[in-house]
Design a protein around this motif. Sequence first.
Motif, short mmCIF file in Angstrom:
data_model
loop_
_atom_site.label_atom_id
_atom_site.label_comp_id
_atom_site.label_asym_id
_atom_site.label_seq_id
_atom_site.Cartn_x
_atom_site.Cartn_y
_atom_site.Cartn_z
N LEU B 3 -15.00 -30.07 -5.01
CA LEU B 3 -14.72 -28.66 -5.26
C LEU B 3 -13.34 -28.27 -4.76
CD1 LEU B 3 -18.03 -26.71 -4.48
CD2 LEU B 3 -17.02 -27.29 -6.71
N CYS B 4 -12.78 -27.28 -5.41
CA CYS B 4 -11.48 -26.73 -5.02
C CYS B 4 -11.59 -26.11 -3.62
CB CYS B 4 -11.08 -25.67 -6.04
SG CYS B 4 -9.69 -24.65 -5.56
N VAL B 5 -10.64 -26.44 -2.75
CA VAL B 5 -10.71 -25.92 -1.38
C VAL B 5 -10.31 -24.45 -1.30
CG1 VAL B 5 -10.31 -28.17 -0.30
CG2 VAL B 5 -8.35 -26.65 -0.77
N LEU B 6 -9.72 -23.93 -2.35
CA LEU B 6 -9.29 -22.53 -2.31
C LEU B 6 -10.38 -21.58 -2.81
CD1 LEU B 6 -5.55 -22.83 -3.45
CD2 LEU B 6 -6.47 -22.64 -1.13
N CYS B 7 -11.03 -21.94 -3.93
CA CYS B 7 -12.03 -21.02 -4.48
C CYS B 7 -13.46 -21.51 -4.23
CB CYS B 7 -11.82 -20.80 -5.97
SG CYS B 7 -12.04 -22.29 -6.96
N ASN B 8 -13.59 -22.78 -3.83
CA ASN B 8 -14.91 -23.32 -3.56
C ASN B 8 -15.88 -23.21 -4.73
OD1 ASN B 8 -15.80 -24.72 -1.22
ND2 ASN B 8 -14.93 -23.02 -0.04
N THR B 9 -15.36 -23.08 -5.92
CA THR B 9 -16.22 -22.87 -7.08
C THR B 9 -15.98 -23.93 -8.14
OG1 THR B 9 -15.96 -20.52 -6.67
CG2 THR B 9 -16.95 -21.14 -8.77
N ASN B 10 -14.70 -24.07 -8.51
CA ASN B 10 -14.38 -24.96 -9.62
C ASN B 10 -14.15 -26.40 -9.15
OD1 ASN B 10 -14.33 -22.64 -11.20
ND2 ASN B 10 -12.13 -22.35 -10.85
N ARG B 11 -14.17 -27.29 -10.13
CA ARG B 11 -13.87 -28.69 -9.88
C ARG B 11 -12.39 -28.84 -9.49
NH1 ARG B 11 -12.57 -32.62 -14.85
NH2 ARG B 11 -12.20 -34.56 -13.72
N ILE B 23 -7.24 -28.89 -5.31
CA ILE B 23 -7.46 -27.57 -5.90
C ILE B 23 -7.75 -27.65 -7.40
CG2 ILE B 23 -6.09 -26.35 -4.17
CD1 ILE B 23 -3.78 -26.25 -6.11
N CYS B 24 -8.30 -26.56 -7.90
CA CYS B 24 -8.64 -26.49 -9.33
C CYS B 24 -7.43 -25.99 -10.13
CB CYS B 24 -9.84 -25.57 -9.54
SG CYS B 24 -9.46 -23.82 -9.31
N LYS B 25 -7.54 -26.08 -11.43
CA LYS B 25 -6.45 -25.66 -12.31
C LYS B 25 -6.08 -24.20 -12.11
CE LYS B 25 -6.81 -28.18 -16.63
NZ LYS B 25 -7.16 -28.11 -18.05
N THR B 26 -7.10 -23.34 -12.07
CA THR B 26 -6.84 -21.91 -11.97
C THR B 26 -6.10 -21.58 -10.67
OG1 THR B 26 -8.95 -21.64 -13.08
CG2 THR B 26 -7.96 -19.66 -12.18
N CYS B 27 -6.57 -22.16 -9.57
CA CYS B 27 -5.91 -21.90 -8.29
C CYS B 27 -4.52 -22.53 -8.28
CB CYS B 27 -6.74 -22.43 -7.13
SG CYS B 27 -8.27 -21.50 -6.89
N PHE B 28 -4.39 -23.68 -8.94
CA PHE B 28 -3.08 -24.33 -9.03
C PHE B 28 -2.06 -23.42 -9.69
CE2 PHE B 28 -0.43 -27.31 -11.79
CZ PHE B 28 0.54 -27.53 -10.81
ZN LIG Z 1 -9.91 -23.06 -7.23
#
Ligand SMILES: [Zn+2]
Lengths: 95, 355
Positions: B3-11, B23-28
Amino acid sequence: MNIELQFSGGMELLFDGQRSIKVVLPSNVTTMRDLIAHTKDHYLKERPELFVQGDSVRPGILVLINDADWELEGELEYELAEKDVIVFISTLHGG
Amino acid sequence: MKLCVLCNTNRAQLKRPKTGQQICKTCFYAVFEYEIHCTITENKLFKRGDKVAIAASGGKDSTVLAHTMKLLNDRYDYGLDLCLLSIDEGIKGYRDDSLETVKRNQLQYNLPLLVLSYEELYGWSMDKIVAQIGTKNNCTFCGVFRRQALDRGAARLGVDHIVTGHNADDVAETVLMNRKLLVLFQKFTLTHFPLVFRGDFARLTRCTSITTQTLETSATTAPEHLTIPRSKPFKYTYEKEIVLYAYFLSLDYFSTECTYSVEAYRGYARVFLKDLEKVRASAIMDVIHSGEAYAQSLDEIERVEAENGGKKKKKTVVQKQGTCERCGYISSNKLCKACVLLESLNKGLPAVSLE
Ligand SMILES: [Zn+2]
Ligand SMILES: [Zn+2]
């Protein structure tokens, strides 16, 4: 096993301009380490030193496994699975 | 699945080279864009109303730069008047193709574009130059001509500022090619850094500072001779992230190496830097910060020497900065580097050596 190789960011130039190759892997190719050697031996068209270094890719080449950075997937140790999509992206081309 | 360490939601889809975070794409996208916004605002690169030319080659860095500048200007209301400036060196099969990319970018980002050619500016395309002098010194010509061409194009567009796509890896590479820095590294604490590259100091100062305005000798430059300021909004942005950003967003960029480049792909310093990064994740930032500290310490040494009567004052510092008597470009000699090169070309001589 059937997988797909993709090349981007200039990497495709070493593979005859092909951006995507569908590949049927022999049974002895099971990890990313095996796949890099296999790709070099069977699909790379020129200048292997720009693709491989040791048993890995040359530093500066990004690898994605199913759209995720291979650094999250165990890099060379990653166990390939059916329908995997492996992308090699060169960052060493001029910007 | 990680899981993404920033949002804890996305892959998680990438590992950030700067922080090691997964991190995930969106947070990136969010952190990538926000960090560049911070670089721009913290360094006060622009002011509202500035007309800014984006040096556009069609390659990954300048394509992502055009995309990001447009996006941030809209999102944070910088109030900038943006345009694209491309230099056509006249290299068939390389520049003509990459210019097609720039022309698509022009439409995609709805930005005005000016293309200036070497042919138009100097009467010589790189293809013609190479036909005359071969491929040994052609990169010298190209480099000198490009720098002036960007300034001339910017003047023609009436811009206040030029931005270029130089990224953190580029800056670190330049630092590593500096011989004086190598000596310093060896003398002092960082001896474990096996620096084996050579380069010149002027280039180091130019490349480590985020904005450069004059040529090497700024002390005595009259304001009317100042070149248009140039900045690197990607100075702290890693190449890996620029490439992944372009890849994930399917940005349209061109990626063939220059046909005439002697060194196919990047040079040895670049590859070394990548190797270094493997064993020391913070290598790029370490090298940039060392370069900055070193450039600062040199300024300090020059200042102290000047205060102490300037016995050892370097010739370049006292030299009066003037303009080229032939073309009016800023130059400390009678003729600027481009005019010297042109003279040799027009006389049909092989390349002169330029130091
Ligand atoms: Zn994220
Ligand atoms: Zn001149």
